[in-house]
Design an enzyme around this catalytic site. Structure first.
Site, PDB file in Angstrom:
ATOM      1  N   GLY A 128      -4.630  -4.165  -3.958  1.00 15.47           N
ATOM      2  CA  GLY A 128      -5.705  -2.908  -4.138  1.00 15.47           C
ATOM      3  C   GLY A 128      -4.804  -1.832  -4.605  1.00 15.47           C
ATOM      4  O   GLY A 128      -4.145  -1.641  -3.784  1.00 15.47           O
ATOM      5  N   HIS A 129      -5.293  -1.411  -5.223  1.00  9.90           N
ATOM      6  CA  HIS A 129      -4.015  -0.664  -6.150  1.00  9.90           C
ATOM      7  C   HIS A 129      -5.513   0.960  -6.749  1.00  9.90           C
ATOM      8  O   HIS A 129      -5.533   0.474  -7.572  1.00  9.90           O
ATOM      9  CB  HIS A 129      -3.085  -0.431  -7.131  1.00  9.90           C
ATOM     10  CG  HIS A 129      -2.222  -1.585  -7.269  1.00  9.90           C
ATOM     11  ND1 HIS A 129      -1.326  -2.653  -7.828  1.00  9.90           N
ATOM     12  CD2 HIS A 129      -2.255  -3.017  -5.992  1.00  9.90           C
ATOM     13  CE1 HIS A 129      -0.680  -3.288  -7.378  1.00  9.90           C
ATOM     14  NE2 HIS A 129      -0.725  -2.867  -5.393  1.00  9.90           N
TER      15      HIS A 129
ATOM     16  N   VAL B  92       2.192  14.112  -3.504  1.00  9.88           N
ATOM     17  CA  VAL B  92       1.642  15.188  -2.148  1.00  9.88           C
ATOM     18  C   VAL B  92       0.325  14.774  -2.787  1.00  9.88           C
ATOM     19  O   VAL B  92      -0.929  15.783  -2.079  1.00  9.88           O
ATOM     20  CB  VAL B  92       2.115  16.401  -2.578  1.00  9.88           C
ATOM     21  CG1 VAL B  92       3.281  16.992  -1.705  1.00  9.88           C
ATOM     22  CG2 VAL B  92       1.852  17.216  -3.856  1.00  9.88           C
TER      23      VAL B  92
ATOM     24  N   ASP C  90       0.648  -0.773   0.550  1.00  7.01           N
ATOM     25  CA  ASP C  90      -0.023   0.116  -0.005  1.00  7.01           C
ATOM     26  C   ASP C  90       0.837   1.472  -0.073  1.00  7.01           C
ATOM     27  O   ASP C  90       0.460   2.037   0.572  1.00  7.01           O
ATOM     28  CB  ASP C  90      -1.071   0.056   0.762  1.00  7.01           C
ATOM     29  CG  ASP C  90      -2.388  -0.654   1.349  1.00  7.01           C
ATOM     30  OD1 ASP C  90      -2.625  -1.691   0.300  1.00  7.01           O
ATOM     31  OD2 ASP C  90      -2.759  -1.928   2.554  1.00  7.01           O
TER      32      ASP C  90
ATOM     33  N   LYS D 283       1.675   1.828  -5.401  1.00  3.56           N
ATOM     34  CA  LYS D 283       2.269   1.894  -6.234  1.00  3.56           C
ATOM     35  C   LYS D 283       1.080   2.098  -7.199  1.00  3.56           C
ATOM     36  O   LYS D 283       1.371   2.416  -8.530  1.00  3.56           O
ATOM     37  CB  LYS D 283       2.075   0.087  -6.309  1.00  3.56           C
ATOM     38  CG  LYS D 283       3.213  -0.224  -4.994  1.00  3.56           C
ATOM     39  CD  LYS D 283       3.199  -1.513  -4.744  1.00  3.56           C
ATOM     40  CE  LYS D 283       2.396  -2.483  -4.051  1.00  3.56           C
ATOM     41  NZ  LYS D 283       1.743  -2.141  -3.115  1.00  3.56           N
TER      42      LYS D 283
ATOM     43  N   GLN E 161       1.985  -6.180  -3.585  1.00  5.35           N
ATOM     44  CA  GLN E 161       2.094  -5.953  -2.149  1.00  5.35           C
ATOM     45  C   GLN E 161       3.804  -5.172  -2.231  1.00  5.35           C
ATOM     46  O   GLN E 161       3.997  -4.540  -2.852  1.00  5.35           O
ATOM     47  CB  GLN E 161       2.519  -7.918  -1.354  1.00  5.35           C
ATOM     48  CG  GLN E 161       0.865  -8.185  -1.488  1.00  5.35           C
ATOM     49  CD  GLN E 161       0.621  -9.139  -3.022  1.00  5.35           C
ATOM     50  OE1 GLN E 161       1.700  -9.336  -3.587  1.00  5.35           O
ATOM     51  NE2 GLN E 161      -0.564  -8.519  -3.118  1.00  5.35           N
TER      52      GLN E 161
HETATM   53  P1  GDP Z   1      -0.789   0.655  -3.491  1.00  4.27           P
HETATM   54  O1  GDP Z   1      -1.236  -1.380  -3.334  1.00  4.27           O
HETATM   55  O2  GDP Z   1       0.725   0.485  -2.774  1.00  4.27           O
HETATM   56  O3  GDP Z   1      -1.052   0.730  -4.986  1.00  4.27           O
HETATM   57  O4  GDP Z   1      -1.563   2.064  -2.623  1.00  4.27           O
HETATM   58  P2  GDP Z   1      -3.064   1.560  -1.946  1.00  4.27           P
HETATM   59  O5  GDP Z   1      -3.825   2.404  -3.208  1.00  4.27           O
HETATM   60  O6  GDP Z   1      -3.444   0.400  -1.066  1.00  4.27           O
HETATM   61  O7  GDP Z   1      -2.869   2.329  -0.626  1.00  4.27           O
HETATM   62  C1  GDP Z   1      -2.275   3.737  -1.278  1.00  4.27           C
HETATM   63  C2  GDP Z   1      -3.689   5.605  -0.910  1.00  4.27           C
HETATM   64  O8  GDP Z   1      -2.488   6.080  -0.984  1.00  4.27           O
HETATM   65  C3  GDP Z   1      -4.396   4.957  -1.867  1.00  4.27           C
HETATM   66  O9  GDP Z   1      -5.311   6.044  -1.153  1.00  4.27           O
HETATM   67  C4  GDP Z   1      -3.446   5.942  -2.802  1.00  4.27           C
HETATM   68  O10 GDP Z   1      -4.968   6.765  -3.598  1.00  4.27           O
HETATM   69  C5  GDP Z   1      -3.550   7.421  -2.161  1.00  4.27           C
HETATM   70  N1  GDP Z   1      -2.213   8.243  -2.420  1.00  4.27           N
HETATM   71  C6  GDP Z   1      -0.596   7.901  -3.605  1.00  4.27           C
HETATM   72  N2  GDP Z   1       0.380   8.722  -3.103  1.00  4.27           N
HETATM   73  C7  GDP Z   1      -0.170   9.394  -2.251  1.00  4.27           C
HETATM   74  C8  GDP Z   1      -0.468  11.012  -2.259  1.00  4.27           C
HETATM   75  O11 GDP Z   1       0.668  11.220  -1.793  1.00  4.27           O
HETATM   76  N3  GDP Z   1      -0.500  12.203  -0.702  1.00  4.27           N
HETATM   77  C9  GDP Z   1      -2.516  11.508  -0.493  1.00  4.27           C
HETATM   78  N4  GDP Z   1      -2.759  11.666   0.334  1.00  4.27           N
HETATM   79  N5  GDP Z   1      -2.841   9.939  -0.786  1.00  4.27           N
HETATM   80  C10 GDP Z   1      -1.963   9.563  -1.858  1.00  4.27           C
HETATM   81  P1  IMO Z   2      -0.631  -3.747  -2.267  1.00  5.34           P
HETATM   82  O1  IMO Z   2      -0.712  -5.280  -3.343  1.00  5.34           O
HETATM   83  C1  IMO Z   2      -0.939  -4.176   1.510  1.00  5.34           C
HETATM   84  C2  IMO Z   2      -1.432  -8.263   3.429  1.00  5.34           C
HETATM   85  C3  IMO Z   2      -2.162  -9.465   4.330  1.00  5.34           C
HETATM   86  C4  IMO Z   2      -1.622  -9.818   5.414  1.00  5.34           C
HETATM   87  C5  IMO Z   2      -0.376 -10.503   4.585  1.00  5.34           C
HETATM   88  C6  IMO Z   2      -1.016 -11.938   3.646  1.00  5.34           C
HETATM   89  O2  IMO Z   2      -2.589  -3.481  -2.459  1.00  5.34           O
HETATM   90  O3  IMO Z   2       0.269  -3.212  -1.737  1.00  5.34           O
HETATM   91  P2  IMO Z   2      -2.255 -12.044   1.438  1.00  5.34           P
HETATM   92  O4  IMO Z   2      -3.831 -12.603   1.515  1.00  5.34           O
HETATM   93  O5  IMO Z   2      -1.445 -12.189   0.607  1.00  5.34           O
HETATM   94  O6  IMO Z   2      -2.411 -13.807   2.175  1.00  5.34           O
HETATM   95  O7  IMO Z   2      -1.727 -11.944   3.069  1.00  5.34           O
HETATM   96  O8  IMO Z   2      -0.057  -9.427   3.599  1.00  5.34           O
HETATM   97  N1  IMO Z   2      -1.344  -8.001   1.789  1.00  5.34           N
HETATM   98  C7  IMO Z   2      -1.486  -6.382   1.447  1.00  5.34           C
HETATM   99  N2  IMO Z   2      -0.886  -6.004   2.654  1.00  5.34           N
HETATM  100  N3  IMO Z   2      -1.367  -4.373   0.508  1.00  5.34           N
HETATM  101  C8  IMO Z   2      -1.539  -5.754   0.269  1.00  5.34           C
HETATM  102  O9  IMO Z   2      -1.406  -5.910  -1.215  1.00  5.34           O
HETATM  103  C9  IMO Z   2      -1.637  -6.498   0.462  1.00  5.34           C
HETATM  104  N4  IMO Z   2      -1.489  -8.283   0.209  1.00  5.34           N
HETATM  105  C10 IMO Z   2      -1.855  -8.546   1.000  1.00  5.34           C
HETATM  106  O10 IMO Z   2      -3.005  -7.607   4.352  1.00  5.34           O
HETATM  107  O11 IMO Z   2      -0.800  -9.411   6.094  1.00  5.34           O
HETATM  108 MG    MG Z   3      -2.947  -1.285  -1.822  1.00  6.92          MG
END
Ligand code: GDP
Ligand code: IMO
Ligand code: MG
Length: 421
Positions: free
Chosen positions: A39-40, A411, A12, A15, A222
């Site tokens: 979840g991206h 940002v 998270d 990415k 991840q």
């Molecule tokens: P990922 O799994 O690495 O793609 O990240 P996620 O989407 O799960 O979580 C990142 C969160 O941060 C999402 O809600 C994005 O919209 C948000 N995000 C990414 N970059 C920024 C940033 O620079 N500032 C803020 N406020 N939110 C951001």
């Molecule tokens: P993105 O791509 C954050 C975590 C789960 C748990 C562990 C194992 O959005 O960054 P699993 O279901 O894969 O067997 O769970 O890994 N986990 C993540 N944490 N971002 C993710 O993906 C994750 N995918 C799995 O919360 O701790």
């Molecule tokens: Mg994510």
């Protein structure tokens, strides 16, 4: 130019947002590991998208997206994702390709994932319950079903029958209800028919693209410390989330890769169980109070803490990170003081690497250095030189401690809230 993008923390990191930004210069975007545990989040104007299996590049017209052999695919989830995108006006036909050798996530994987978590009780991993661990388990045990099987009705029927029998016996041990072969078969075959036009030999597709000098972006899922080999085992996911996973999960050799970009937040988060040395309740309350840091896949509140440069330096080493994209700087805008962990203390000993034993890592006390906060909103800043000087000092310091060049600072969640250095 082939670029591997990895998460340098616990997932998270943002990415999805960075992939979306970098896709402008790429021709292909490829997922190579993980499944719909990912979840991206990507914002395109006011529209919010959360991608689980489909590469984030799909949101830019004309870009080709590939789900590589290293991904575990839940066909039902994937069909839903395609439908949702189409409803929002994004067509996948002719732009999405799925490896025929990618393994399937089946209902027994999800059920066993959930049952194992229940049995573990307080020692649970905190998985997403998407069946990821059991699906990779079957792959390694050489009893998995693949997309190539799903799109061949006779083969699928025969193999599924055997797998349902064995897995129903396993479910019985857990005291769980058996699965109906017919129900699973019919549901999956319908998904198979829908996915058939997308299923192909992606290895050949990607190599042909490279022969024409196409630019490929490998979208990691991840993060480094969730890696099955290099993460905080057993509190990890079941794939190689580090840069090597991009090679094995696509069939593109390491010497064809040009650059590794590591994405990290300006602080640290983790969702699920396992050690998080810099975890801090005040930071978590602040970020949750701003409505931030809730999981994109499960909605769970993410655990939060200060930036941990011991971890990100380790990530640079394992992934060979050349460039850094630092996101969520704006999350720290209101703080008087910002802390950064530079080492761990265990008793009288001080270490600057991640110990392999999670029991030891759990006992590590962070050693912090402090930076003055910039106490100015950064979300509207467009250029590096317009960032508050104290924010620039902070970003430079965390990149230096991480040991890689700062290339992107983010940002806000939107495309335009991105600075290139
Ligand atoms: P990922 O799994 O690495 O793609 O990240 P996620 O989407 O799960 O979580 C990142 C969160 O941060 C999402 O809600 C994005 O919209 C948000 N995000 C990414 N970059 C920024 C940033 O620079 N500032 C803020 N406020 N939110 C951001
Ligand atoms: P993105 O791509 C954050 C975590 C789960 C748990 C562990 C194992 O959005 O960054 P699993 O279901 O894969 O067997 O769970 O890994 N986990 C993540 N944490 N971002 C993710 O993906 C994750 N995918 C799995 O919360 O701790
Ligand atoms: Mg994510």
């Amino acid at each position: 130019m082939n670029t591997i993008l990895v998460g340098a923390q616990w997932g998270d990191e943002g990415k999805g947002k960075i992939i979306d930004v970098l896709t402008e210069q790429a021709d292909y975007v490829v997922r190579t590991q993980g499944g719909n545990n990912a979840g991206h989040t990507v914002y395109v104007g006011p529209k919010k998208y959360v991608l689980h299996l489909i590469p984030s590049g799909i949101l830019r017209k004309k870009k080709i997206c590939v789900i590589g052999n290293g991904v575990v695919v839940d066909p039902i989830g994937l069909v839903k994702e395609i439908d949702t995108l189409e409803k929002l006006g994004t067509k996948c036909d002719g732009r999405l390709f799925i490896s025929e050798t990618a393994h399937l996530v089946l209902p027994y994987h999800r059920e066993i994932d959930a049952q194992r978590e229940t049995v573990k009780g307080k020692n649970k991993i905190g998985t997403t319950k998407r069946g990821i661990g059991p699906a990779y388990g079957d792959k390694v045990a050489r009893v998995g079903l693949r997309l190539i099987d799903l799109v061949n009705p006779e083969v699928f029927a025969e193999k599924l029958k055997v797998r349902i029998k064995e897995n129903n016996a396993i479910l019985k041990v857990f005291g769980a209800k058996p699965l109906s072969y017919k129900k699973v078969h019919d549901e999956y075959r319908a998904a198979g028919d829908r996915l058939k036009p997308f299923v192909t030999n992606t290895l050949i597709l990607l190599h042909k693209a490279m022969a024409k000098n196409a630019s490929i972006l490998f979208e990691g899922a991840q993060g480094t410390f969730l890696d099955i080999d290099h993460g905080t085992y057993p509190y990890v996911t079941s794939s190689n989330t580090t840069s090597g996973g991009a090679c094995t999960g696509s069939g593109i050799a390491p010497n064809r890769m040009d650059r590794v970009v590591g994405v990290m937040k300006a602080y640290t988060t983790r969702v699920g169980e396992g050690p998080l040395p810099t975890e801090n309740a005040e930071i978590a309350d602040m970020l949750h109070g701003m409505g931030r840091e809730f999981g994109a896949t499960t909605g769970r509140a993410r655990r939060c803490g200060w930036f941990d440069s011991v971890a990100t330096r380790h990530a640079t080493m394992v992934n060979g990170i050349d460039e850094l994209a630092i996101t969520n700087l704006d999350g720290l805008d209101t703080l008087d003081t910002v802390k950064v962990c530079i080492a761990y203390r265990i008793g009288k000993q001080k270490i600057d690497y991640i110990p392999n034993d999670v029991a030891i890592l759990s006992k590590c006390e962070p050693v912090y250095v402090e930076f003055p906060g910039w106490k100015t909103p950064t979300d509207k800043v467009k250029n590096w030189k317009d960032l508050p000087a104290k924010a620039r000092t902070y970003l430079k310091a965390i990149s230096e401690l991480t040991g890689a060049k700062l290339a992107i600072a983010s940002v806000g969640p939107a495309r335009e809230q991105t600075m290139f250095l």
